[in-house]
Design an enzyme around this catalytic site. Structure first.
Site, PDB file in Angstrom:
ATOM      1  N   THR A  75      46.715  38.764  38.248  1.00 16.74           N
ATOM      2  CA  THR A  75      45.065  38.280  37.541  1.00 16.74           C
ATOM      3  C   THR A  75      44.943  37.482  38.627  1.00 16.74           C
ATOM      4  OG1 THR A  75      46.497  39.134  35.477  1.00 16.74           O
ATOM      5  CG2 THR A  75      44.376  37.964  35.886  1.00 16.74           C
ATOM      6  N   PHE A 102      50.275  39.095  46.187  1.00 18.45           N
ATOM      7  CA  PHE A 102      51.898  39.059  46.852  1.00 18.45           C
ATOM      8  C   PHE A 102      52.255  39.884  47.646  1.00 18.45           C
ATOM      9  CE2 PHE A 102      51.517  37.621  42.403  1.00 18.45           C
ATOM     10  CZ  PHE A 102      52.518  36.951  41.978  1.00 18.45           C
ATOM     11  N   HIS A 134      37.591  46.406  49.265  1.00 20.57           N
ATOM     12  CA  HIS A 134      37.866  47.433  48.569  1.00 20.57           C
ATOM     13  C   HIS A 134      37.604  48.472  47.857  1.00 20.57           C
ATOM     14  CE1 HIS A 134      40.020  43.334  48.947  1.00 20.57           C
ATOM     15  NE2 HIS A 134      41.157  43.503  48.048  1.00 20.57           N
ATOM     16  N   HIS A 135      38.127  48.798  47.234  1.00 25.19           N
ATOM     17  CA  HIS A 135      38.164  50.159  46.410  1.00 25.19           C
ATOM     18  C   HIS A 135      36.681  50.301  45.155  1.00 25.19           C
ATOM     19  CE1 HIS A 135      39.677  48.832  42.818  1.00 25.19           C
ATOM     20  NE2 HIS A 135      41.479  48.546  43.549  1.00 25.19           N
ATOM     21  N   LYS A 138      36.625  47.687  41.828  1.00 25.97           N
ATOM     22  CA  LYS A 138      37.709  46.531  42.050  1.00 25.97           C
ATOM     23  C   LYS A 138      36.468  45.921  41.390  1.00 25.97           C
ATOM     24  CE  LYS A 138      39.457  42.666  44.336  1.00 25.97           C
ATOM     25  NZ  LYS A 138      40.850  42.608  43.256  1.00 25.97           N
TER      26      LYS A 138
END
Length: 248
Positions: A75, A102, A134-135, A138
Site C-alpha cells: 500500500t 516489489f 500509470h493507468h 491510480k
C-alpha cells in the site's frame, strides 16, 4: 507458507493468482478493504500481504502488528507517516517490509538510477528529471515508486535538493529543483523514466511494466524472505534489504 491477503483489488487478486500457481504456498484468508480486522484473524498465517489504501492500512496496522505475523506492505500514499509506522513496528517487536513497488525489475531500475545520479553529480552540464505514467484508475500522484526514485536522486546527486511535483505557470524551475512529472493514461501498468540531459547528449534510464505479474511475484518473494527474517531479527525492512542479502 500460509498467506493472508488484506485487500482484494487488482494487486490483491494478482498476488492470489501467483500463490494459487505455487505448490509451496496457500491462501489462508482474503480480507476485504472494509473488513473489521482483529489480531486473531491472522492466527495460523505465516505472513500477511497488504494491498489496500492509506486509511485502511493505517487503521489495520495495530491489529496486524499485534498478531505477531510478519507483514508485507504494498500500500502506498502514507510516506508522511513513515516515522510513526517505524516506531509502531519497533514498539511491537514486529517484522514489516514495505515497498512502493516489489517488482525486481523496478528495484534494479532504482539501483541503476541511483548510480547514474551519482555519476553525473560532478558534471554540471547534466540535468535530470523524472516522469511516471500509470493507468487512469491510480489515485495518488506521483507514484510511490517515482517518489522513491526522486529521493534516491536527491541522496546521490547533491545538486538537486527539492522535489517539484507540479510546475507553476509563472515561474521557472530552479536548478536545484527536481521535477517529477505524472501522466495518467488509459490502462498503462506503470512506466518510470529518468531523463538525463546535456547540450551534447541525452541518457534515459527507464522501466516499463508489461503486466502486474512482476509486482505480485516480487511481493511473494518478499513474503518468503520476511517470514525467514522474522524468526532471526524482527524489524522494518525494504526491498534494499532483500536485494542486499541476495547480492551478498
Amino acid at each position: 507458507m500460509k498467506v493472508t491477503l488484506v485487500g482484494n483489488g487488482r494487486m490483491g487478486q494478482q498476488v492470489a493468482e501467483v500463490i494459487s500457481r505455487s505448490n509451496d504456498h496457500e491462501i489462508a484468508a482474503v480480507l476485504d478493504v472494509d473488513a473489521r480486522i482483529t489480531p486473531e484473524i491472522f492466527h495460523g498465517s505465516d505472513v500477511i500481504i497488504d494491498f489496500t489504501v492509506r486509511q485502511a492500512f493505517m487503521d489495520n496496522l495495530p491489529a496486524m502488528l499485534a498478531s505477531g505475523v510478519p507483514v508485507v506492505v504494498g500500500t502506498t500514499g502514507w510516506d508522511d507517516a513513515m516515522e510513526e509506522v517505524r516506531r509502531m513496528v519497533a514498539d511491537a517487536r514486529a517484522s514489516l517490509m514495505y515497498s512502493a513497488n516489489f517488482s525486481l525489475g523496478v528495484n534494479i531500475f532504482l539501483r541503476t538510477l541511483r548510480e547514474a545520479a551519482r555519476l553525473i553529480a560532478p558534471f554540471g552540464q547534466f540535468d535530470i528529471a523524472l516522469e511516471e505514467q500509470h493507468h487512469t484508475g491510480k489515485a495518488d500522484f506521483p507514484s510511490g515508486t517515482a517518489l522513491r526514485a526522486a529521493e534516491l536522486v536527491l541522496e546521490a546527486n547533491g545538486r538537486k535538493r527539492t522535489i517539484v511535483r507540479q510546475l507553476s505557470d509563472n515561474r521557472k524551475l530552479a536548478a536545484e529543483e527536481l521535477q517529477v512529472a505524472s501522466v495518467r493514461l488509459g490502462s498503462v501498468f506503470g512506466k518510470h523514466t529518468a531523463f538525463i540531459d546535456s547540450d551534447a547528449d541525452e541518457i534515459l534510464v527507464a522501466h516499463t511494466a508489461k503486466s502486474r505479474a512482476g509486482f505480485a511475484g516480487g511481493a511473494v518473494h518478499a513474503a518468503e524472505w520476511l517470514a525467514g527474517m522474522h524468526c532471526e531479527k524482527p524489524g522494518f525492512y525494504t526491498m534494499d534489504d532483500f536485494l542486499n542479502e541476495r547480492l551478498s
